[in-house]
Design a protein around this motif. Sequence first.
Motif, PDB file in Angstrom:
ATOM      1  N   VAL A 188       0.416   9.781   7.238  1.00  0.00           N
ATOM      2  CA  VAL A 188       0.320  11.047   6.511  1.00  0.00           C
ATOM      3  C   VAL A 188       1.541  11.912   6.780  1.00  0.00           C
ATOM      4  O   VAL A 188       2.127  12.499   5.860  1.00  0.00           O
ATOM      5  N   HIS A 189       1.947  11.982   8.045  1.00  0.00           N
ATOM      6  CA  HIS A 189       3.104  12.791   8.448  1.00  0.00           C
ATOM      7  C   HIS A 189       4.353  12.387   7.676  1.00  0.00           C
ATOM      8  O   HIS A 189       5.144  13.250   7.252  1.00  0.00           O
ATOM      9  N   ASN A 190       4.531  11.096   7.478  1.00  0.00           N
ATOM     10  CA  ASN A 190       5.745  10.607   6.834  1.00  0.00           C
ATOM     11  C   ASN A 190       5.628  10.495   5.321  1.00  0.00           C
ATOM     12  O   ASN A 190       6.560  10.863   4.597  1.00  0.00           O
ATOM     13  N   PHE A 191       4.494   9.970   4.831  1.00  0.00           N
ATOM     14  CA  PHE A 191       4.424   9.529   3.446  1.00  0.00           C
ATOM     15  C   PHE A 191       3.721  10.491   2.489  1.00  0.00           C
ATOM     16  O   PHE A 191       3.869  10.351   1.272  1.00  0.00           O
ATOM     17  N   ALA A 192       2.938  11.438   3.002  1.00  0.00           N
ATOM     18  CA  ALA A 192       2.162  12.304   2.120  1.00  0.00           C
ATOM     19  C   ALA A 192       3.071  13.160   1.245  1.00  0.00           C
ATOM     20  O   ALA A 192       4.103  13.671   1.707  1.00  0.00           O
ATOM     21  N   ASP A 193       2.695  13.317  -0.007  1.00  0.00           N
ATOM     22  CA  ASP A 193       3.461  14.188  -0.895  1.00  0.00           C
ATOM     23  C   ASP A 193       3.558  15.589  -0.293  1.00  0.00           C
ATOM     24  O   ASP A 193       2.552  16.161   0.148  1.00  0.00           O
ATOM     25  N   GLY A 194       4.787  16.107  -0.248  1.00  0.00           N
ATOM     26  CA  GLY A 194       5.005  17.446   0.272  1.00  0.00           C
ATOM     27  C   GLY A 194       5.109  17.536   1.777  1.00  0.00           C
ATOM     28  O   GLY A 194       5.233  18.647   2.316  1.00  0.00           O
ATOM     29  N   ALA A 195       5.104  16.404   2.478  1.00  0.00           N
ATOM     30  CA  ALA A 195       5.156  16.430   3.948  1.00  0.00           C
ATOM     31  C   ALA A 195       6.442  17.084   4.449  1.00  0.00           C
ATOM     32  O   ALA A 195       6.447  17.807   5.440  1.00  0.00           O
ATOM     33  N   GLY A 196       7.543  16.814   3.791  1.00  0.00           N
ATOM     34  CA  GLY A 196       8.800  17.489   4.122  1.00  0.00           C
ATOM     35  C   GLY A 196       9.407  17.086   5.442  1.00  0.00           C
ATOM     36  O   GLY A 196      10.058  17.911   6.086  1.00  0.00           O
ATOM     37  N   ASN A 197       9.242  15.825   5.834  1.00  0.00           N
ATOM     38  CA  ASN A 197       9.731  15.412   7.147  1.00  0.00           C
ATOM     39  C   ASN A 197      10.930  14.469   7.095  1.00  0.00           C
ATOM     40  O   ASN A 197      11.219  13.775   8.071  1.00  0.00           O
ATOM     41  N   ALA A 198      11.637  14.451   5.969  1.00  0.00           N
ATOM     42  CA  ALA A 198      12.951  13.801   5.961  1.00  0.00           C
ATOM     43  C   ALA A 198      13.896  14.620   6.840  1.00  0.00           C
ATOM     44  O   ALA A 198      13.679  15.812   7.059  1.00  0.00           O
ATOM     45  N   LEU A 199      14.925  13.970   7.359  1.00  0.00           N
ATOM     46  CA  LEU A 199      15.866  14.662   8.240  1.00  0.00           C
ATOM     47  C   LEU A 199      16.822  15.526   7.426  1.00  0.00           C
ATOM     48  O   LEU A 199      17.555  15.026   6.562  1.00  0.00           O
ATOM     49  N   ALA A 200      16.800  16.825   7.694  1.00  0.00           N
ATOM     50  CA  ALA A 200      17.692  17.756   7.007  1.00  0.00           C
ATOM     51  C   ALA A 200      19.071  17.743   7.676  1.00  0.00           C
ATOM     52  O   ALA A 200      19.167  17.628   8.905  1.00  0.00           O
ATOM     53  N   PRO A 201      20.157  17.854   6.909  1.00  0.00           N
ATOM     54  CA  PRO A 201      21.505  17.850   7.497  1.00  0.00           C
ATOM     55  C   PRO A 201      21.698  18.883   8.602  1.00  0.00           C
ATOM     56  O   PRO A 201      22.384  18.618   9.592  1.00  0.00           O
ATOM     57  N   ILE A 244       0.862  -1.173   0.000  1.00  0.00           N
ATOM     58  CA  ILE A 244       0.000   0.000   0.000  1.00  0.00           C
ATOM     59  C   ILE A 244       0.897   1.221   0.000  1.00  0.00           C
ATOM     60  O   ILE A 244       1.766   1.359   0.863  1.00  0.00           O
ATOM     61  N   VAL A 245       0.686   2.111  -0.962  1.00  0.00           N
ATOM     62  CA  VAL A 245       1.525   3.293  -1.119  1.00  0.00           C
ATOM     63  C   VAL A 245       0.663   4.539  -0.986  1.00  0.00           C
ATOM     64  O   VAL A 245      -0.403   4.636  -1.590  1.00  0.00           O
ATOM     65  N   VAL A 246       1.139   5.488  -0.187  1.00  0.00           N
ATOM     66  CA  VAL A 246       0.435   6.746   0.033  1.00  0.00           C
ATOM     67  C   VAL A 246       0.851   7.765  -1.028  1.00  0.00           C
ATOM     68  O   VAL A 246       2.046   7.976  -1.258  1.00  0.00           O
ATOM     69  N   ASP A 247      -0.138   8.364  -1.672  1.00  0.00           N
ATOM     70  CA  ASP A 247       0.109   9.359  -2.721  1.00  0.00           C
ATOM     71  C   ASP A 247       1.061   8.800  -3.775  1.00  0.00           C
ATOM     72  O   ASP A 247       0.893   7.660  -4.210  1.00  0.00           O
ATOM     73  N   SER A 248       2.090   9.558  -4.156  1.00  0.00           N
ATOM     74  CA  SER A 248       2.981   9.083  -5.217  1.00  0.00           C
ATOM     75  C   SER A 248       3.974   8.032  -4.729  1.00  0.00           C
ATOM     76  O   SER A 248       4.535   7.282  -5.531  1.00  0.00           O
ATOM     77  N   GLY A 249       4.237   8.016  -3.396  1.00  0.00           N
ATOM     78  CA  GLY A 249       5.251   7.112  -2.856  1.00  0.00           C
ATOM     79  C   GLY A 249       6.660   7.645  -2.955  1.00  0.00           C
ATOM     80  O   GLY A 249       7.625   6.956  -2.597  1.00  0.00           O
ATOM     81  N   ASN A 250       6.797   8.880  -3.444  1.00  0.00           N
ATOM     82  CA  ASN A 250       8.136   9.454  -3.645  1.00  0.00           C
ATOM     83  C   ASN A 250       8.637  10.298  -2.481  1.00  0.00           C
ATOM     84  O   ASN A 250       9.791  10.719  -2.471  1.00  0.00           O
ATOM     85  N   ALA A 256      -5.114  12.369   1.906  1.00  0.00           N
ATOM     86  CA  ALA A 256      -6.282  13.103   2.407  1.00  0.00           C
ATOM     87  C   ALA A 256      -7.331  12.149   2.969  1.00  0.00           C
ATOM     88  O   ALA A 256      -7.979  12.448   3.984  1.00  0.00           O
ATOM     89  N   ASP A 257      -7.481  10.992   2.336  1.00  0.00           N
ATOM     90  CA  ASP A 257      -8.449  10.006   2.826  1.00  0.00           C
ATOM     91  C   ASP A 257      -7.979   9.394   4.147  1.00  0.00           C
ATOM     92  O   ASP A 257      -8.786   9.147   5.053  1.00  0.00           O
ATOM     93  N   ILE A 258      -6.675   9.147   4.259  1.00  0.00           N
ATOM     94  CA  ILE A 258      -6.134   8.601   5.508  1.00  0.00           C
ATOM     95  C   ILE A 258      -6.295   9.610   6.639  1.00  0.00           C
ATOM     96  O   ILE A 258      -6.669   9.262   7.761  1.00  0.00           O
TER      97      ILE A 258
END
Length: 305
Positions: free
Chosen positions: A263-276, A171-177, A239-241
């Motif tokens: 949603v926090h992690n996988f949604a497109d545009g969430a921006g929650n990868a760890l920044a350097p 199961i993939v949320v949004d684009s999965g990217n 959005a559905d989740i």
Amino acid sequence: MVSIKTVAVLGGTGNLGPFIVQELVAAGFTVTGVTRAGSTNSTPKFPDGLAIKSVDYESVADLTAAFAGQDAVVSVVATAGIAAQKVAVDAAVAAGVRRFVPSEFGINTRRVGGTPIGSILAGKIAIVDYLKEQAAAHPAFSWTGLSTGLFFDWALERGTLGFSVKDKTAIVVDSGNEKWQASNLPQIGRAVAGILSHPDATANRYLGSASFNLSQNELIALVEELAGTKLAVTRVASADIQKKGEEKLAQGDFRAFIDFLHVHNFADGAGNALAPADSVNELVGLPYEDLRATVESWLKKSGAL
């Protein structure tokens, strides 16, 4: 210049705590386990010979006595005990502890205030706010918050990342990217040891750690390559989740947290990868880990390879 040598670990008998204890011991710290009086989940997960103190977590006097002579306290209490950390903070200040690391170890709670997932994590948010107040009032006292993202190896073993090699589904949320932050449990322990080994550079800061940043599509592609199979992908809208989670929360069902977390992690545009710039890895020289090696190890352990 602050020097930390002795560390009390509060509530370190669950999934994460033993790894933090092990890595602190491996880094040369003198560690004391502080467990809840009456707990049935205690010493078997601690290394042999580790000093253990069993106390009343609701007693400032008990905790102050347990923290006497400790340079730092690392709290790994479970979610149900988060609010009780305020007592531990008061005791740490009274005992002359120099550094308090609260039980964060997940998503960055500094970024979710005013959101549905933030309402579930309100206790964690309040404790960091309280630590900031106490550090301002007591200059010899300091704190460090640590977000780690998803517990990756733990989630793989429990099948909570949305795919099944056995059933050949995903199961993939949004684009999965979208990239998201993830840490293996031993890496979290090493991050805590790194923070306490660099007390001046990490004082009164909220930092992040990770084994790696990855996307759902990267993970699925890697699993397919290593396992030699294709997964049938079902795509769902974030959005559905989110809507489903809000409906659960409105009914007092805190399992909504899992929906909000996805949603926090996988949604497109969430921006929650760890920044350097926010990474304790960069600050203390903690190497990132190899995603491929982690997934391959899990596949072998699970019998898929």
